[in-house]
Design a protein around this motif. Structure first.
Motif, PDB file in Angstrom:
ATOM      1  N   ASP A 192      35.010   5.411 -25.460  1.00 58.56           N
ATOM      2  CA  ASP A 192      33.942   4.462 -25.806  1.00 58.56           C
ATOM      3  C   ASP A 192      34.535   3.075 -26.040  1.00 58.56           C
ATOM      4  O   ASP A 192      33.995   2.068 -25.577  1.00 58.56           O
ATOM      5  N   LEU A 231      28.565  -0.398 -26.715  1.00 61.70           N
ATOM      6  CA  LEU A 231      29.084   0.113 -27.980  1.00 61.70           C
ATOM      7  C   LEU A 231      28.692  -0.795 -29.143  1.00 61.70           C
ATOM      8  O   LEU A 231      28.549  -0.339 -30.283  1.00 61.70           O
ATOM      9  N   ARG A 245      29.819   3.021 -35.091  1.00 62.92           N
ATOM     10  CA  ARG A 245      30.655   3.716 -34.103  1.00 62.92           C
ATOM     11  C   ARG A 245      31.709   2.776 -33.536  1.00 62.92           C
ATOM     12  O   ARG A 245      32.829   3.176 -33.263  1.00 62.92           O
ATOM     13  N   CYS A 303      28.684   3.126 -25.481  1.00 61.76           N
ATOM     14  CA  CYS A 303      28.291   4.124 -26.482  1.00 61.76           C
ATOM     15  C   CYS A 303      27.758   5.344 -25.735  1.00 61.76           C
ATOM     16  O   CYS A 303      26.714   5.275 -25.086  1.00 61.76           O
ATOM     17  N   ASP A 351      25.902  -0.114 -31.717  1.00 58.42           N
ATOM     18  CA  ASP A 351      26.139   0.829 -32.810  1.00 58.42           C
ATOM     19  C   ASP A 351      27.371   0.364 -33.594  1.00 58.42           C
ATOM     20  O   ASP A 351      28.487   0.841 -33.352  1.00 58.42           O
TER      21      ASP A 351
END
Length: 249
Positions: free
Chosen positions: A242, A8, A14, A248, A11
């Motif tokens: 997530d 994760l 996100r 991710c 990103d």
């Protein structure tokens, strides 16, 4: 062909989105607020005795919600004393929100803020390169040790920066939590690489014991609503999953 899972942390947008949803769906910050209100005053009771300036280092300060609560308790214990509050935080977005929060908060006239947009390791490397070893009266590392490569070395380094009466506060998930169950069972399937590692209070006890460091342990009860994770196609559920798995999807 199924695309491989990735961390994760690859990103950042996100990650922040899922983190904020996690805070909304959990009592994470509420339980920390309760700790700051009820138990922190005793922890910081002697760190500033006889000092005209108190130096605080926030490692992974995020957007500053808990930091400002901690500062309010320091101000109450040491009224009128100058406080230097340095923040190590790699996310520019989080620092921006932290600065916004400071601007909206009253009674911070005696607090000087300095932000360092870097990781804990980058801070340590920079201090060593500059041959600096500033000492601190209080260092806190709240929910951030998952994101360092060498946890024992990181703790040893920041512990070495403590003044004589200083305290180091570490907050991590409990070794008896649902996180522990999830990560012990499925952690080997998650694409952590060197960006993130799972560590709990149980691991922390072993690390501190092996380093010969004295510590006091507090349990902070916290809950999280994961109902949406079981609703197929639910966007919030996907985001929460997530965050729970640092993956991710």
């Amino acid at each position: 062909m199924t695309s491989p899972m990735r961390s994760l942390l690859t990103d950042p947008a996100r990650y922040l989105q899922s983190f904020r949803l996690f805070l909304k769906n959990s009592t994470e910050h509420q339980c920390m607020q309760e700790f700051v209100e009820r138990q922190l005053p005793a922890v910081i009771a002697s760190i500033g005795n006889g000092k005209s300036t108190i130096n605080i280092l926030s490692v992974g300060g995020g957007a500053g919600e808990i930091d400002l609560l901690i500062l309010s308790k320091l101000q109450a214990r040491y009224p009128g004393v100058t406080i230097n509050n340095d923040v190590i935080e790699p996310s520019a977005d989080q620092i921006f929100k932290y600065k916004e929060r400071v601007a909206e908060t009253s009674n911070l006239e005696n607090v000087k803020f300095t932000w360092h947009e870097e990781t804990a390791y980058e801070y340590e490397s920079r201090m060593n390169a500059e041959k600096k070893a500033k000492k601190w009266d209080f260092i806190h590392m709240i929910q951030m040790l998952y994101y360092v490569k060498d946890i024992p070395a990181t703790i040893r380094y920041f512990h070495s920066l403590l003044e004589a009466q200083a305290k180091l506060l570490i907050i991590l998930v409990s070794g008896t939590s649902g996180w522990e169950t999830l990560w012990k069972k499925y952690g080997s399937s998650f694409p952590l690489d060197d960006l993130c590692s799972y560590v709990s209070s149980a691991d922390m006890k072993r690390i501190l014991d092996s380093a010969g460091l004295k510590y006091q342990l507090y349990e902070l009860p916290s809950h999280m609503d994961i109902t949406s994770c079981f609703i197929e196609g639910n966007k919030d559920g996907e985001l929460l999953l997530d965050f729970l798995t640092e993956t991710c999807t």
